[in-house]
Scaffold this motif. Structure first.
Motif, mmCIF file in Angstrom:
data_model
loop_
_atom_site.group_PDB
_atom_site.id
_atom_site.type_symbol
_atom_site.label_atom_id
_atom_site.label_comp_id
_atom_site.label_asym_id
_atom_site.label_seq_id
_atom_site.Cartn_x
_atom_site.Cartn_y
_atom_site.Cartn_z
ATOM 1 N N ARG A 129 0.817 -1.215 0.000
ATOM 2 C CA ARG A 129 0.000 0.000 0.000
ATOM 3 C C ARG A 129 0.853 1.269 0.000
ATOM 4 O O ARG A 129 0.563 2.247 0.690
ATOM 5 N N SER A 130 1.917 1.247 -0.796
ATOM 6 C CA SER A 130 2.738 2.444 -0.936
ATOM 7 C C SER A 130 1.916 3.584 -1.521
ATOM 8 O O SER A 130 1.059 3.375 -2.388
ATOM 9 N N GLN A 149 -0.159 -7.127 2.226
ATOM 10 C CA GLN A 149 0.780 -7.996 2.918
ATOM 11 C C GLN A 149 2.116 -7.297 3.112
ATOM 12 O O GLN A 149 2.385 -6.264 2.502
ATOM 13 N N ILE A 150 2.937 -7.890 3.967
ATOM 14 C CA ILE A 150 4.261 -7.351 4.259
ATOM 15 C C ILE A 150 5.239 -7.802 3.179
ATOM 16 O O ILE A 150 5.253 -8.971 2.784
ATOM 17 N N ALA A 151 6.060 -6.884 2.705
ATOM 18 C CA ALA A 151 7.043 -7.216 1.674
ATOM 19 C C ALA A 151 8.036 -8.247 2.194
ATOM 20 O O ALA A 151 8.464 -8.194 3.348
ATOM 21 N N ASN A 205 14.773 -2.323 9.304
ATOM 22 C CA ASN A 205 13.384 -2.593 8.938
ATOM 23 C C ASN A 205 13.365 -3.188 7.536
ATOM 24 O O ASN A 205 13.825 -2.555 6.588
ATOM 25 N N THR A 206 12.837 -4.392 7.400
ATOM 26 C CA THR A 206 12.708 -5.014 6.082
ATOM 27 C C THR A 206 11.248 -5.136 5.663
ATOM 28 O O THR A 206 10.945 -5.798 4.665
ATOM 29 N N GLY A 207 10.346 -4.511 6.401
ATOM 30 C CA GLY A 207 8.925 -4.578 6.078
ATOM 31 C C GLY A 207 8.517 -3.496 5.105
ATOM 32 O O GLY A 207 9.292 -3.076 4.241
ATOM 33 N N ASN A 208 7.300 -3.006 5.256
ATOM 34 C CA ASN A 208 6.778 -2.012 4.323
ATOM 35 C C ASN A 208 7.260 -0.596 4.625
ATOM 36 O O ASN A 208 7.040 0.309 3.826
#
Length: 356
Positions: free
Chosen positions: A117-118, A133-135, A345-348
């Motif tokens: 959801r960028s 979902q989470i990248a 941070n490796t998520g969104n």
């Protein structure tokens, strides 16, 4: 270098309030100006570089968070982004500076950007059709798809400005202000940053464009959180861009990367260095009548950067030592940063920082 008018194709690093087209999202606006020390358009990397080259800025087609790859606008491979490189009366620039791709690296692909959801996901996508979902890990063909999208972007630029010289600037690691050691995550989602740089070089060669290979200098730039330059970082990056462009012009398309590598080893061309900025004109801002667009939130930098003020004195560029830009180094050989406790941070809300 004969170019006198320049346009920029970029992402958040190249934005500034009042300089991008109406509706484009920003990073450099509001409180982030004070935090970064990038207070005026003249403090941006592209303004520094263009002034040093004796030119003026025609247009800034930069959209915060945008990728090259994507199903449509605002992806940089969309025709609309190329059209925004033209001046207010439709005039084409003499040269286009292309610096974009870190969001392709950071997300690992257009699907992850949409699922995350960028704010920069293509407008043609209905979020209801894409499960949130989470990248995670980049797919096996992520770099190949990036390279194909980059070529599409260059073709669109050629269609919009057929006579313009196009300089493709490679991606560069940042280093958070105040950190005294390399910290960039080179395999955030499993694909190395330099795989994306190889794709940029290949796309530029295939489409007859020049490579301003700043990555070959082996330096980091000062940043807020590993990505967005501070005032000092803008000058460091601009210094590298100008030098890499000089070498690209001198060596030609095919030999540009080799020439930059030679310069790193000390084979500098003194005449080119001495001549940079000799014809610089007064600072100008692109499209000053255009209004500021609503900015992004970028909540992930608030705690990291609050109160960090970079040096703002001495705005001159430095084509030898790049304003003291520190040497890059990859300190970790892990195949991916996902699941690593040291990754910021490796998520969104991803960050290209290793906190080890």
């Amino acid at each position: 270098m004969p170019a006198k008018t320049f346009s920029i194709m970029g992402d958040s690093i190249s934005t500034f309030e009042g300089c991008v087209p109406d509706g484009y999202t920003l990073f450099y606006n509001d409180e982030r100006l004070e935090r970064s020390g990038v207070l005026r358009p003249e403090d941006t990397w592209w303004s520094h570089a263009v002034r040093a080259l004796g030119g003026t800025v025609l247009a800034d087609s930069a959209w915060s968070g945008s990728m090259v790859e994507g199903a449509g606008f605002p992806a940089a491979s969309s025709p609309e982004r190329a059209a925004a490189l033209l001046g207010p009366d439709g005039q084409a620039p003499d040269a286009v500076l292309v610096f974009i791709g870190i969001n392709d690296y950071g997300w690992g692909g257009a699907e992850a950007q949409a699922a995350g959801r960028s704010h920069a996901m293509p407008r043609c996508i209905d979020p209801a059709t894409v499960p949130e979902q989470i990248a995670g890990a980049a797919p096996a063909d992520a770099v190949k798809r990036f390279g194909a999208a980059y070529r599409t972007m260059l073709r669109n630029i050629r269609a919009a400005a057929p006579e313009a010289a196009v300089y493709c600037i490679t991606l560069l690691p940042g280093r958070t202000h105040g950190v005294d050691h390399p910290e960039f995550c080179y395999r955030l989602r499993g694909r190395h940053l330099d795989e994306y740089n190889a794709a940029i070089r290949d796309a530029a060669a295939a489409e007859g464009c020049r490579v301003a290979d700043v990555r070959a200098f082996g330096r980091d730039y000062d940043s807020l959180e590993g990505t967005h330059p501070t005032n000092l970082g803008m000058r460091q990056f601009a210094s590298m861009v100008v030098r890499a462009m000089q070498l690209a012009d001198s060596a030609g398309v095919e030999a540009a990367a080799e020439a930059v590598a030679g310069a790193k080893a000390g084979e500098d061309e003194e005449a080119l260095i001495a001549g940079a900025g000799a014809n610089a004109e007064a600072p100008t801002s692109p499209n000053p009548a255009r209004t500021q667009a609503e900015g992004d939130t970028h909540d992930n930098i608030e705690d990291i950067t609050a109160g960090a003020q970079p040096e703002t004195a001495n705005p001159a560029l430095d084509l030898r030592d790049f304003c003291g830009a520190p040497e890059s180094a990859q300190l970790c050989d892990a195949p991916t940063c996902i699941g690593c406790p040291h990754a910021a941070n490796t998520g969104n809300q991803w960050l290209c920082r290793c906190l080890k």
